[in-house]
Structure formats: structure tokens, C-alpha cells
Design an enzyme around this catalytic site. Structure first.
Site, PDB file in Angstrom:
ATOM      1  N   HIS A  72       0.837  -1.205   0.000  1.00 56.26           N
ATOM      2  CA  HIS A  72       0.000   0.000   0.000  1.00 56.26           C
ATOM      3  C   HIS A  72       0.872   1.256   0.000  1.00 56.26           C
ATOM      4  O   HIS A  72       1.897   1.309   0.671  1.00 56.26           O
ATOM      5  CB  HIS A  72      -0.907   0.024   1.234  1.00 56.26           C
ATOM      6  CG  HIS A  72      -2.060  -0.930   1.113  1.00 56.26           C
ATOM      7  ND1 HIS A  72      -3.104  -0.936   1.993  1.00 56.26           N
ATOM      8  CD2 HIS A  72      -2.337  -1.899   0.218  1.00 56.26           C
ATOM      9  CE1 HIS A  72      -3.976  -1.864   1.639  1.00 56.26           C
ATOM     10  NE2 HIS A  72      -3.523  -2.470   0.566  1.00 56.26           N
ATOM     11  N   TYR A 195      -9.163   4.745   8.139  1.00 55.12           N
ATOM     12  CA  TYR A 195      -9.285   5.079   9.560  1.00 55.12           C
ATOM     13  C   TYR A 195     -10.430   6.089   9.670  1.00 55.12           C
ATOM     14  O   TYR A 195     -10.316   7.204   9.160  1.00 55.12           O
ATOM     15  CB  TYR A 195      -7.997   5.715  10.082  1.00 55.12           C
ATOM     16  CG  TYR A 195      -6.834   4.747  10.238  1.00 55.12           C
ATOM     17  CD1 TYR A 195      -6.046   4.369   9.160  1.00 55.12           C
ATOM     18  CD2 TYR A 195      -6.521   4.202  11.489  1.00 55.12           C
ATOM     19  CE1 TYR A 195      -4.977   3.490   9.313  1.00 55.12           C
ATOM     20  CE2 TYR A 195      -5.456   3.322  11.660  1.00 55.12           C
ATOM     21  CZ  TYR A 195      -4.690   2.975  10.556  1.00 55.12           C
ATOM     22  OH  TYR A 195      -3.641   2.101  10.722  1.00 55.12           O
ATOM     23  N   PRO A 288      -3.260  -0.162  19.242  1.00 55.08           N
ATOM     24  CA  PRO A 288      -3.056  -0.634  17.870  1.00 55.08           C
ATOM     25  C   PRO A 288      -3.256   0.407  16.781  1.00 55.08           C
ATOM     26  O   PRO A 288      -2.985   0.124  15.612  1.00 55.08           O
ATOM     27  CB  PRO A 288      -4.116  -1.745  17.740  1.00 55.08           C
ATOM     28  CG  PRO A 288      -5.174  -1.376  18.716  1.00 55.08           C
ATOM     29  CD  PRO A 288      -4.479  -0.697  19.855  1.00 55.08           C
ATOM     30  N   LYS A 292       1.797  -0.594  15.176  1.00 53.69           N
ATOM     31  CA  LYS A 292       3.235  -0.619  15.456  1.00 53.69           C
ATOM     32  C   LYS A 292       3.754  -1.814  16.254  1.00 53.69           C
ATOM     33  O   LYS A 292       4.963  -2.048  16.302  1.00 53.69           O
ATOM     34  CB  LYS A 292       3.629   0.660  16.229  1.00 53.69           C
ATOM     35  CG  LYS A 292       3.539   1.903  15.406  1.00 53.69           C
ATOM     36  CD  LYS A 292       4.603   1.920  14.334  1.00 53.69           C
ATOM     37  CE  LYS A 292       4.409   3.043  13.359  1.00 53.69           C
ATOM     38  NZ  LYS A 292       4.996   2.802  12.067  1.00 53.69           N
ATOM     39  N   TYR A 379       4.120   6.628  10.317  1.00 58.12           N
ATOM     40  CA  TYR A 379       3.311   5.451   9.964  1.00 58.12           C
ATOM     41  C   TYR A 379       4.134   4.431   9.174  1.00 58.12           C
ATOM     42  O   TYR A 379       4.078   3.236   9.453  1.00 58.12           O
ATOM     43  CB  TYR A 379       2.081   5.899   9.165  1.00 58.12           C
ATOM     44  CG  TYR A 379       1.028   4.815   9.040  1.00 58.12           C
ATOM     45  CD1 TYR A 379       0.105   4.601  10.063  1.00 58.12           C
ATOM     46  CD2 TYR A 379       0.965   3.999   7.915  1.00 58.12           C
ATOM     47  CE1 TYR A 379      -0.848   3.606   9.973  1.00 58.12           C
ATOM     48  CE2 TYR A 379       0.012   2.998   7.817  1.00 58.12           C
ATOM     49  CZ  TYR A 379      -0.893   2.816   8.838  1.00 58.12           C
ATOM     50  OH  TYR A 379      -1.830   1.823   8.752  1.00 58.12           O
TER      51      TYR A 379
HETATM   52  C1  PHB Z   1      -4.925  -4.731  10.977  1.00 57.14           C
HETATM   53  O1  PHB Z   1      -5.062  -4.902   9.760  1.00 57.14           O
HETATM   54  O2  PHB Z   1      -5.075  -5.660  11.781  1.00 57.14           O
HETATM   55  C2  PHB Z   1      -4.587  -3.377  11.482  1.00 57.14           C
HETATM   56  C3  PHB Z   1      -4.348  -2.369  10.565  1.00 57.14           C
HETATM   57  C4  PHB Z   1      -4.037  -1.098  11.024  1.00 57.14           C
HETATM   58  C5  PHB Z   1      -3.977  -0.859  12.384  1.00 57.14           C
HETATM   59  C6  PHB Z   1      -4.206  -1.870  13.288  1.00 57.14           C
HETATM   60  C7  PHB Z   1      -4.519  -3.136  12.833  1.00 57.14           C
HETATM   61  O3  PHB Z   1      -3.702   0.397  12.808  1.00 57.14           O
END
Ligand code: PHB
Ligand code: APR
Length: 385
Positions: A72, A195, A288, A292, A379
Site C-alpha cells: 500500500h 481510519y 493498535p 506498530k 506510519y
Molecule cells: C490490521 O489490519 O489488523 C490493522 C491495521 C491497522 C492498524 C491496526 C490493525 O492500525
């Protein structure tokens, strides 16, 4: 039995460390209290930083990952029903990789077995006493005399207790919310992660493969997963991810896994004591939201493996002595980023002041190149040491 490094825990931290040591001709014994099947099926995160993938590739651990991953180049922030793309690669020159942590763990276990060095599952009563590692497998008690111990046994492990509490400082923050996560047999509705900030709470649209979507909902910390039948989850996801774009539609499908994960920020310092070194979740936990946890675990063991390589090559223990100090630089940067992402995206109360601050920050991050670059740089992650 004797070994150079006794490794407690066969998660990403323990297994990557074991492999890096192997590449340097250093012997280790890895023990985990769970079954191999349990460890290989545990659904966890799925975002790998550019630097994590580089490290795994250089270590020869990324063959399947490079074939099957999804690369990505951006993520989306959704608020006020409009999506705003943060172009990660354009801003940083780096990318992120989507690959389930349990798939990586399968690859790491298989690489370890290929080396024919010891990896023991279902070890009961694992104990660390100085440089002595004891455990029970199939009713037989084994003691391993080690030069060093690496505590890679996660937040609930036993290694951390090997550092006297008088020598440890604990930093901790709990959050009033948790994440309800589901894995669904449905093609992702979007090419990149979304998000979403919503008045009903945060939601995240992620993925594992072109056929599997990974989704999360912010829920109160004491949530019982039984209160969330599938229909309620889809309803809530549809609401929080909805947008003013007639082409957007959330793809639904059978829910394959469902669980609630608590959120906390946690750091212990120092991450070492005498010949014991803590790595990964054993030493620190991040919420989460910044994706990270796994990356930080790999960054720790990259430093630790270098330290052991230096020591066993007869070049001294300078790096080992500075292990904690070196790791904590990254740990605190990542703690700040994860806390910041969490604070910006989660509804915590009905306080209109907080809401306006969050929306202002989201507008800033999606309109200022400087602010977007700060998010993007953190990120995608900083290069490994
Ligand atoms: C996930 O795909 O499990 C995932 C992706 C982004 C995050 C946390 C978990 O910030
Ligand atoms: N004895 C032996 N093994 C143990 C013990 C114990 N007493 N306690 C826990 N373990 C094992 C667990 O079964 C697990 O396999 O230690 C391992 C720790 O692995 P993880 O929890 O995955 O931690 P870590 O390797 O640090 O990975 C980093 O990043 O995505 C995040 O939290 C997520 O797992 C992830 C972490």
C-alpha cells in the site's frame, strides 16, 4: 542442556531473534508455552513497515511474504463523511505491507525448523532464574544453562519479573475503550486502509488478502463480545464507515473470527538487567491505532541480535550494554505516535471541546503537507538501526 541464548516466547520477537542469531552462527533454544497450532492461528495485526520488510528480506525470511503481500502507498482518514488520502509513498518514498502476523509467524516457525535448532512448544512451568531456563515438556523437566536470556514472551509473560521491581520503572496508560475486531470472508471495499472518525466511535477498515477484510470498531473497555452478534457489527460498521460517495459500499460476508482487544500504552525501563534482555510486548505495549506492535518487536531484536553478534565475535559488549537505551529511543517515538493517533481518532466522551480539537487536527493533517508528512513518516516507520 546448554545454549548461548535462551529465548522465552515464539512470537515475532522470539522467532526473528532466533533466526538473526542463527545467521550469525549463534545457538539458541526457543520455548513457548502454547501449542504450535495456537501460535500459528492467533489473529493479530497485519501492517509491516518498510524497514521491517527490508530486515525480513535481508534475513531470507520474506519469500512467501514478498509473493503474497499487498503493498500500500497510502491510507485514508475518513471524517464528516468524506475520505482524505494520505499519500504515504509520495510523502516519504516508503511503502507499507499488508500481511497477517500469523502468516509471518508460520513462515518464521518453518524457517526455524529448517535450521534444526531447538524450538519447543507446549512448555509448562517456564521459569527464568539468572541465566538458567527451566521448563517441562511432556512431563520431563529440562534445565538449559544459557549465556544470556531473551524475554520475548509478550505482555503476560514471566521474563519481566526477572528484573527486580526496585530496578524497574513502569510507565502505563489505560484507555476507556477497546477494539472489537472481526475477520470477514469478503473482498475489501477499498484499496487502502480507512481510519474513520465518527460520532459513534472510531472504525477501521483493513484487509488481509483480496478476499478477506479485517475490520475494527471502537467499543467500551468492558465490552463482552457476546453482546455483538454479527448483524449488530455490520450495522455499526455500515454507519461509521458511510460516506458521501454513491460508489462506496461495504462488502459483507461470513465473520470468521471475532474478539475484543484492550488498549494500553506501557513501557518498562530499563529493558535489560544483567544477562536478561526484554524484547517486544514483554517490554512495551502500544495501542493498535498506529499499527506498530509487531514492527517495534522486530526493531528491538534487530538491535539485540547485533549486540550478541558483536559479543560472540569478540568485539566486546558495548552494544549489549546500550541495548535498552538504543531501543527506548524508538519505543518512545512510537509510543507518542500511537497515543496521538489514538487520541485523534477515538471518541472518549461527549465533550464538544475534545471533538472540535479532534476535527481540527484531522483537517490539519489532511490539508497541510507538513502535518501529513509527520503522520506518514511515523506510519511507514523509521529505518532499522
Ligand atoms: C490490521 O489490519 O489488523 C490493522 C491495521 C491497522 C492498524 C491496526 C490493525 O492500525
Ligand atoms: N513461557 C513461554 N512462552 C510464553 C510465556 C511463558 N510463560 N508467556 C507467553 N509466552 C509466549 C506466548 O505464547 C507467545 O507465543 O510468548 C509469545 C509472545 O508473543 P507475542 O505476544 O506475539 O509478542 P511479541 O513476539 O513481542 O510480538 C509483538 O506485536 O502485533 C503486536 O501484540 C502483537 O503479538 C504482537 C506483538
Amino acid at each position: 542442556m546448554r545454549t548461548q541464548v535462551g529465548i522465552v516466547g515464539a512470537g515475532p520477537a522470539g522467532l526473528v531473534l532466533a533466526h538473526l542469531l542463527h545467521l550469525n552462527g549463534i545457538d539458541s533454544v526457543v520455548v513457548d508455552r502454547q501449542t504450535r497450532d495456537h501460535v500459528e492461528k492467533r489473529i493479530r495485526a497485519g501492517v509491516l513497515e518498510h524497514g521491517t520488510v527490508d530486515l525480513l528480506t535481508a534475513a531470507g525470511l520474506a519469500d512467501r511474504l514478498l509473493r503474497e503481500r499487498m503493498v500500500h502507498h497510502g491510507v485514508e482518514l475518513l471524517f464528516d463523511r468524506v475520505g482524505h488520502r494520505v499519500p504515504l509513498t509520495e510523502l516519504t518514498g516508503r511503502e507499507i505491507t499488508i500481511y497477517g502476523q500469523h502468516e509471518l509467524v508460520k513462515d518464521l516457525i518453518s524457517a526455524r525448523l529448517d535450521t534444526e535448532r531447538p524450538l519447543l512448544f507446549e512448555a509448562a512451568d517456564v521459569q527464568v532464574d539468572g541465566t538458567e531456563l527451566t521448563f517441562d515438556v511432556d512431563g520431563t523437566q529440562t534445565t538449559v544453562e544459557c549465556d544470556f536470556i531473551a524475554g520475548c514472551d509478550g505482555f503476560h509473560g514471566i521474563s519481566r519479573a526477572g528484573i527486580p521491581s526496585s530496578a524497574l520503572t513502569v510507565f502505563e496508560r489505560e484507555y476507556p475503550h477497546a477494539w472489537l475486531g472481526v475477520l470477514a470472508q469478503a473482498p475489501p471495499a477499498s484499496d487502502e486502509l480507512v481510519y474513520a472518525y465518527h460520532d459513534r466511535g472510531f472504525a477501521l477498515h483493513s484487509m488481509r488478502t483480496p478476499d478477506i477484510t479485517r475490520l475494527y470498531l471502537q467499543v467500551p473497555a468492558d465490552t463482552d463480545v457476546a453482546d455483538w452478534p454479527d448483524a449488530r457489527i455490520w450495522d455499526e460498521l455500515r454507519t461509521r464507515l458511510d460516506r458521501d460517495d454513491p460508489r462506496w459500499q461495504l462488502n459483507e460476508g461470513p465473520i470468521l473470527e471475532k474478539s475484543v482487544a484492550a488498549m494500553r500504552s506501557f513501557v518498562v525501563t530499563p529493558m535489560q538487567h544483567e544477562r536478561l534482555f526484554l524484547a517486544g510486548d514483554a517490554a512495551h505495549i502500544v495501542p493498535p491505532t498506529g499499527a506498530k506492535g509487531l514492527n517495534l518487536a522486530v526493531a528491538d531484536v534487530a538491535v539485540l541480535a547485533e549486540g550478541f553478534a558483536e559479543y560472540y565475535a569478540g568485539r566486546g559488549s558495548g552494544l549489549l550494554r546500550r541495548y535498552s537505551e538504543i531501543c527506548l529511543q524508538r519505543v518512545w517515538r512510537v509510543q507518542h505516535f500511537s497515543w496521538w493517533m489514538t487520541s485523534m481518532l477515538h471518541r472518549v466522551d461527549d465533550d464538544p471541546f475534545t471533538r472540535e480539537l479532534q476535527l481540527s487536527q484531522l483537517r490539519y493533517v489532511t490539508s497541510s503537507t507538513a502535518a501529513a508528512t509527520t503522520l506518514a513518516e511515523n506510519y511507514v516507520g523509521f529505518p532499522m538501526a
